[in-house]
Design a protein around this motif. Sequence first.
Motif, PDB file in Angstrom:
ATOM      1  N   VAL A 111       0.553  -1.021   0.098  1.00  0.00           N
ATOM      2  CA  VAL A 111      -0.474   0.041  -0.149  1.00  0.00           C
ATOM      3  C   VAL A 111       1.110   1.124  -0.075  1.00  0.00           C
ATOM      4  CG1 VAL A 111      -1.443   1.079   1.018  1.00  0.00           C
ATOM      5  CG2 VAL A 111      -1.791  -1.273   0.516  1.00  0.00           C
ATOM      6  N   VAL A 112       2.298   0.961   0.557  1.00  0.00           N
ATOM      7  CA  VAL A 112       2.471   2.719   1.001  1.00  0.00           C
ATOM      8  C   VAL A 112       3.489   2.789  -0.212  1.00  0.00           C
ATOM      9  CG1 VAL A 112       4.267   3.813   2.097  1.00  0.00           C
ATOM     10  CG2 VAL A 112       2.838   2.278   3.253  1.00  0.00           C
ATOM     11  N   ALA A 113       4.249   1.411  -0.427  1.00  0.00           N
ATOM     12  CA  ALA A 113       5.620   1.628  -1.820  1.00  0.00           C
ATOM     13  C   ALA A 113       4.064   1.990  -2.628  1.00  0.00           C
ATOM     14  CB  ALA A 113       5.690   0.487  -2.026  1.00  0.00           C
ATOM     15  N   GLY A 114       3.217   1.850  -3.007  1.00  0.00           N
ATOM     16  CA  GLY A 114       2.235   1.690  -4.367  1.00  0.00           C
ATOM     17  C   GLY A 114       1.800   2.875  -4.070  1.00  0.00           C
ATOM     18  N   LEU A 115       2.216   3.653  -3.293  1.00  0.00           N
ATOM     19  CA  LEU A 115       1.326   4.938  -3.159  1.00  0.00           C
ATOM     20  C   LEU A 115       2.410   6.332  -3.842  1.00  0.00           C
ATOM     21  CD1 LEU A 115      -0.706   5.788   0.240  1.00  0.00           C
ATOM     22  CD2 LEU A 115      -2.032   6.149  -1.862  1.00  0.00           C
ATOM     23  N   VAL A 116       3.341   5.888  -3.030  1.00  0.00           N
ATOM     24  CA  VAL A 116       4.786   6.388  -3.855  1.00  0.00           C
ATOM     25  C   VAL A 116       5.335   6.486  -5.131  1.00  0.00           C
ATOM     26  CG1 VAL A 116       7.658   6.472  -3.027  1.00  0.00           C
ATOM     27  CG2 VAL A 116       6.178   6.242  -0.520  1.00  0.00           C
ATOM     28  N   ILE A 135      -0.211   3.537 -12.951  1.00  0.00           N
ATOM     29  CA  ILE A 135      -0.990   2.355 -12.860  1.00  0.00           C
ATOM     30  C   ILE A 135      -0.833   1.751 -11.724  1.00  0.00           C
ATOM     31  CG2 ILE A 135      -2.274   0.643 -14.234  1.00  0.00           C
ATOM     32  CD1 ILE A 135      -2.050   2.866 -17.302  1.00  0.00           C
ATOM     33  N   SER A 136       0.903   0.949 -12.171  1.00  0.00           N
ATOM     34  CA  SER A 136       0.873   0.384 -10.925  1.00  0.00           C
ATOM     35  C   SER A 136       1.017  -0.201  -9.556  1.00  0.00           C
ATOM     36  CB  SER A 136       2.594  -0.159 -11.433  1.00  0.00           C
ATOM     37  OG  SER A 136       2.811  -1.396 -10.603  1.00  0.00           O
ATOM     38  N   GLY A 137       1.890   1.990  -9.872  1.00  0.00           N
ATOM     39  CA  GLY A 137       1.575   2.165  -8.036  1.00  0.00           C
ATOM     40  C   GLY A 137      -0.411   1.680  -7.591  1.00  0.00           C
ATOM     41  N   GLY A 138      -0.902   2.750  -7.998  1.00  0.00           N
ATOM     42  CA  GLY A 138      -2.101   2.090  -7.842  1.00  0.00           C
ATOM     43  C   GLY A 138      -2.860   0.432  -7.529  1.00  0.00           C
ATOM     44  N   ILE A 139      -2.674  -0.162  -8.462  1.00  0.00           N
ATOM     45  CA  ILE A 139      -2.703  -1.520  -8.242  1.00  0.00           C
ATOM     46  C   ILE A 139      -2.407  -2.263  -7.251  1.00  0.00           C
ATOM     47  CG2 ILE A 139      -1.987  -3.853  -9.485  1.00  0.00           C
ATOM     48  CD1 ILE A 139      -2.749  -2.372 -12.612  1.00  0.00           C
ATOM     49  N   SER A 140      -0.472  -1.774  -6.645  1.00  0.00           N
ATOM     50  CA  SER A 140       0.027  -1.876  -5.886  1.00  0.00           C
ATOM     51  C   SER A 140      -0.901  -1.391  -4.423  1.00  0.00           C
ATOM     52  CB  SER A 140       1.329  -1.425  -6.054  1.00  0.00           C
ATOM     53  OG  SER A 140       1.457  -1.593  -4.498  1.00  0.00           O
ATOM     54  N   VAL A 141      -1.397  -0.684  -4.398  1.00  0.00           N
ATOM     55  CA  VAL A 141      -2.977  -0.338  -3.130  1.00  0.00           C
ATOM     56  C   VAL A 141      -3.437  -1.275  -2.513  1.00  0.00           C
ATOM     57  CG1 VAL A 141      -3.810   1.350  -2.360  1.00  0.00           C
ATOM     58  CG2 VAL A 141      -2.130   2.897  -3.137  1.00  0.00           C
ATOM     59  N   LEU A 142      -4.513  -1.543  -3.992  1.00  0.00           N
ATOM     60  CA  LEU A 142      -5.137  -2.471  -4.324  1.00  0.00           C
ATOM     61  C   LEU A 142      -4.742  -3.623  -3.360  1.00  0.00           C
ATOM     62  CD1 LEU A 142      -6.844  -0.821  -7.499  1.00  0.00           C
ATOM     63  CD2 LEU A 142      -7.535  -1.192  -5.047  1.00  0.00           C
ATOM     64  N   ALA A 143      -3.564  -4.477  -4.725  1.00  0.00           N
ATOM     65  CA  ALA A 143      -3.224  -5.337  -3.975  1.00  0.00           C
ATOM     66  C   ALA A 143      -2.933  -5.912  -2.146  1.00  0.00           C
ATOM     67  CB  ALA A 143      -1.988  -6.072  -4.800  1.00  0.00           C
ATOM     68  N   GLY A 144      -2.236  -5.063  -2.512  1.00  0.00           N
ATOM     69  CA  GLY A 144      -1.884  -4.196  -1.069  1.00  0.00           C
ATOM     70  C   GLY A 144      -2.837  -4.639   0.543  1.00  0.00           C
ATOM     71  N   ALA A 145      -3.810  -3.778  -0.259  1.00  0.00           N
ATOM     72  CA  ALA A 145      -5.201  -4.082   1.060  1.00  0.00           C
ATOM     73  C   ALA A 145      -5.526  -5.383   0.354  1.00  0.00           C
ATOM     74  CB  ALA A 145      -5.903  -3.752   0.455  1.00  0.00           C
ATOM     75  N   SER A 146      -5.920  -6.034  -0.706  1.00  0.00           N
ATOM     76  CA  SER A 146      -6.068  -7.825  -0.317  1.00  0.00           C
ATOM     77  C   SER A 146      -4.716  -8.916  -0.137  1.00  0.00           C
ATOM     78  CB  SER A 146      -6.296  -8.244  -1.638  1.00  0.00           C
ATOM     79  OG  SER A 146      -4.476  -8.583  -3.012  1.00  0.00           O
ATOM     80  N   PHE A 147      -4.087  -8.799   0.156  1.00  0.00           N
ATOM     81  CA  PHE A 147      -2.891  -8.863   1.482  1.00  0.00           C
ATOM     82  C   PHE A 147      -3.607  -9.369   2.708  1.00  0.00           C
ATOM     83  CE2 PHE A 147       0.624  -8.517  -2.438  1.00  0.00           C
ATOM     84  CZ  PHE A 147      -0.175  -9.735  -3.086  1.00  0.00           C
ATOM     85  N   ILE A 148      -4.139  -7.679   3.127  1.00  0.00           N
ATOM     86  CA  ILE A 148      -3.982  -7.657   4.550  1.00  0.00           C
ATOM     87  C   ILE A 148      -5.995  -8.326   4.193  1.00  0.00           C
ATOM     88  CG2 ILE A 148      -5.386  -5.829   6.469  1.00  0.00           C
ATOM     89  CD1 ILE A 148      -2.915  -4.384   5.253  1.00  0.00           C
ATOM     90  N   ALA A 161       1.119 -13.605  -2.657  1.00  0.00           N
ATOM     91  CA  ALA A 161       2.960 -12.023  -3.112  1.00  0.00           C
ATOM     92  C   ALA A 161       3.588 -12.474  -4.115  1.00  0.00           C
ATOM     93  CB  ALA A 161       3.121 -12.405  -1.247  1.00  0.00           C
ATOM     94  N   ALA A 162       3.711 -13.946  -4.544  1.00  0.00           N
ATOM     95  CA  ALA A 162       4.626 -14.311  -5.672  1.00  0.00           C
ATOM     96  C   ALA A 162       3.665 -13.257  -6.849  1.00  0.00           C
ATOM     97  CB  ALA A 162       4.514 -15.729  -5.823  1.00  0.00           C
ATOM     98  N   GLY A 163       2.618 -13.661  -6.915  1.00  0.00           N
ATOM     99  CA  GLY A 163       1.928 -13.048  -8.285  1.00  0.00           C
ATOM    100  C   GLY A 163       1.931 -11.683  -8.017  1.00  0.00           C
ATOM    101  N   TYR A 164       1.819 -11.020  -7.522  1.00  0.00           N
ATOM    102  CA  TYR A 164       2.236  -9.615  -7.232  1.00  0.00           C
ATOM    103  C   TYR A 164       3.779  -8.964  -7.452  1.00  0.00           C
ATOM    104  CZ  TYR A 164       3.565  -5.432  -4.549  1.00  0.00           C
ATOM    105  OH  TYR A 164       3.848  -3.750  -4.660  1.00  0.00           O
ATOM    106  N   ALA A 165       4.542  -9.735  -7.767  1.00  0.00           N
ATOM    107  CA  ALA A 165       5.580 -10.120  -8.956  1.00  0.00           C
ATOM    108  C   ALA A 165       5.682  -9.182 -10.357  1.00  0.00           C
ATOM    109  CB  ALA A 165       7.225 -10.387  -7.738  1.00  0.00           C
TER     110      ALA A 165
END
Length: 186
Positions: A111-116, A135-148, A161-165
């Motif tokens: 989430v934080v790295a995606g926002l940055v 776009i990747s930053g926005g997806i990272s925020v959403l993915a982070g929320a889904s991990f939590i 988490a592996a697929g996130y990369a």
Amino acid sequence: MSTIAASPGISGTASALRRLYFVRFAFAIVWALAMFTTASNLGPLAVTLLVLYPLFDVAAAIVDARASRTTGSPALLYVNIAVSLITAIGVAIACASGIPAVLRVWGAWAVVAGLVQLIVGVTRRKMGGQWPMIISGGISVLAGASFIVGAAADNPTLTNAAGYAIPGGIFFLISAFRLGRAAKGN
């Protein structure tokens, strides 16, 4: 004459970022493939890979900050360095508690790295090649929320988490190709 051609700082930064983004793509794909082989448990390989990923992000952000000094403030990249260092430590500690704890730390980091990444991409728009990063930053925020959220599942795994990369790596590859024009200065 285009704005890109008029600014040698942008051309040099774009060239350095292009090389960095190719390396980030390769690392993300290799890391994801290795992580998929061990995503069902927290063995020594998984722990090593989980700590290595944010440490690689630290190294990439340092390279990015050095390359970007001529085109703007690297302050957000310094934030990313600090957050990724804290994440590497947090993941190492969370590994002792199990996959749910790891997913919570990993998710908060995403989430934080995606926002940055999103904000840095927006500030670099005139350089070109940044829409994939935005776009990747926005997806990272959403993915982070889904991990939590996924940490609370009955039998959580590290597969997501592996697929996130992989998408992140692909976005770095696309951005690297798109930065080609800016790197050539035309």
